[in-house]
Design a protein around this motif. Sequence first.
Motif, short mmCIF file in Angstrom:
data_model
loop_
_atom_site.label_atom_id
_atom_site.label_comp_id
_atom_site.label_asym_id
_atom_site.label_seq_id
_atom_site.Cartn_x
_atom_site.Cartn_y
_atom_site.Cartn_z
N ALA A 1 0.72 -0.99 0.03
CA ALA A 1 0.09 -0.05 0.25
C ALA A 1 0.93 0.81 0.44
CB ALA A 1 -0.97 -0.25 1.02
N MET A 2 0.08 2.19 -0.51
CA MET A 2 1.35 3.74 -0.06
C MET A 2 0.11 4.76 0.23
SD MET A 2 3.18 3.66 -3.91
CE MET A 2 4.05 4.99 -3.21
N ALA A 3 0.53 5.01 0.40
CA ALA A 3 -0.56 6.69 1.70
C ALA A 3 0.21 8.15 1.66
CB ALA A 3 -0.63 6.30 2.53
N TRP A 4 -0.57 9.24 1.31
CA TRP A 4 -0.30 10.43 1.97
C TRP A 4 -0.32 10.84 3.03
CZ3 TRP A 4 2.28 13.23 -1.60
CH2 TRP A 4 2.53 12.31 -3.26
N TYR A 5 0.25 11.26 4.02
CA TYR A 5 0.00 11.80 5.26
C TYR A 5 0.40 13.64 5.20
CZ TYR A 5 1.20 7.58 8.13
OH TYR A 5 0.33 6.28 8.20
N ARG A 6 0.13 14.74 6.46
CA ARG A 6 -0.06 16.06 6.17
C ARG A 6 0.18 16.59 7.33
NH1 ARG A 6 -5.09 18.46 4.60
NH2 ARG A 6 -7.11 17.86 5.97
N LYS B 1 -8.65 24.51 0.35
CA LYS B 1 -8.70 24.97 2.09
C LYS B 1 -7.64 25.79 2.09
CE LYS B 1 -13.09 22.50 2.96
NZ LYS B 1 -13.98 21.80 3.78
N PRO B 2 -8.13 27.22 3.17
CA PRO B 2 -6.75 27.83 4.05
C PRO B 2 -6.02 26.16 4.90
CG PRO B 2 -8.18 29.47 3.72
CD PRO B 2 -9.11 27.99 3.23
N GLU B 3 -7.32 25.33 5.15
CA GLU B 3 -6.76 24.49 6.44
C GLU B 3 -6.64 23.23 5.83
OE1 GLU B 3 -9.55 25.76 6.29
OE2 GLU B 3 -11.83 24.90 6.53
N ASP B 4 -5.84 23.13 4.57
CA ASP B 4 -5.48 22.68 3.99
C ASP B 4 -3.86 22.36 3.81
OD1 ASP B 4 -7.57 21.76 1.43
OD2 ASP B 4 -7.06 21.01 3.28
N THR B 5 -3.35 24.57 4.66
CA THR B 5 -1.63 23.65 4.28
C THR B 5 -1.44 23.27 5.10
OG1 THR B 5 -2.33 26.32 3.68
CG2 THR B 5 -0.25 25.99 4.82
N ALA B 6 0.21 22.45 4.81
CA ALA B 6 1.12 21.92 5.78
C ALA B 6 1.74 20.97 4.42
CB ALA B 6 -0.03 20.72 5.92
N THR B 7 2.73 20.09 4.75
CA THR B 7 4.20 19.66 4.82
C THR B 7 2.60 18.28 3.98
OG1 THR B 7 5.88 20.73 4.93
CG2 THR B 7 5.76 17.96 4.39
N TYR B 8 3.18 17.90 2.62
CA TYR B 8 2.68 16.86 2.27
C TYR B 8 3.85 15.20 1.90
CZ TYR B 8 -2.26 18.59 1.88
OH TYR B 8 -3.14 18.84 2.16
N TYR B 9 3.07 14.43 2.56
CA TYR B 9 4.20 13.39 2.50
C TYR B 9 3.96 12.43 2.34
CZ TYR B 9 7.42 15.64 6.42
OH TYR B 9 7.53 17.33 6.95
N CYS B 10 4.64 11.86 0.84
CA CYS B 10 4.50 10.29 0.28
C CYS B 10 4.91 9.11 1.66
CB CYS B 10 5.24 9.81 -1.02
SG CYS B 10 4.56 8.81 -1.51
N ASN B 11 4.31 8.10 2.09
CA ASN B 11 4.51 6.97 2.24
C ASN B 11 4.36 5.48 1.14
OD1 ASN B 11 3.52 5.07 4.58
ND2 ASN B 11 5.11 6.76 5.80
N ALA B 12 4.64 4.78 1.89
CA ALA B 12 5.30 3.60 1.58
C ALA B 12 4.72 2.43 2.69
CB ALA B 12 5.98 2.62 0.31
N GLY B 13 3.29 1.33 2.76
CA GLY B 13 3.60 0.61 4.02
C GLY B 13 2.94 -1.28 4.23
N HIS B 14 2.28 -0.44 4.68
CA HIS B 14 1.13 -2.01 4.74
C HIS B 14 -0.02 -1.76 5.41
CE1 HIS B 14 5.25 -4.08 4.66
NE2 HIS B 14 5.43 -3.76 4.89
N VAL B 15 -1.52 -2.67 4.82
CA VAL B 15 -2.53 -2.05 4.37
C VAL B 15 -2.86 -4.10 6.03
CG1 VAL B 15 -5.08 -2.25 4.43
CG2 VAL B 15 -3.46 -0.72 3.85
#
Length: 120
Positions: free
Chosen positions: A33-38, A86-100
């Motif tokens: 799996a892959m994901a996005w965090y912020r 939206k302004p509240e979406d302002t963040a650093t976004y990180y890609c991630n690889a992992g497991h579910v």
Amino acid sequence: QVQLVESGGGLVQPGGSLRLSCAASGSLFSLDAMAWYRQAPGKERELVAHITIGGRINYAESVKGRFTISRDSAKNTVYLQMNSLKPEDTATYYCNAGHVFNGNYYSAYWGQGTQVTVSS
């Protein structure tokens, strides 16, 4: 080892759109799996969305209906299409690889992050 390289961040006005990309390389065979965090300043890192090899997807409530995660398996690339920002979406976004496992996402490898700023 797995390497993740994000691109596509930037400055956008409220209501605008951005698409983030994450190219993965290395020993990907053990990951499903892959994901996005912020992470916004002063806040904890948040799981935004994840997608499995089989195409199962899950979103945080805060982005449902606005963000879309997808993957191109041939290119080992995952995308995050962000609309109606939206302004509240302002963040650093990180890609991630992992497991579910049992419907929960577990992170394994991180990208370096890309800044998204939503402001007029």
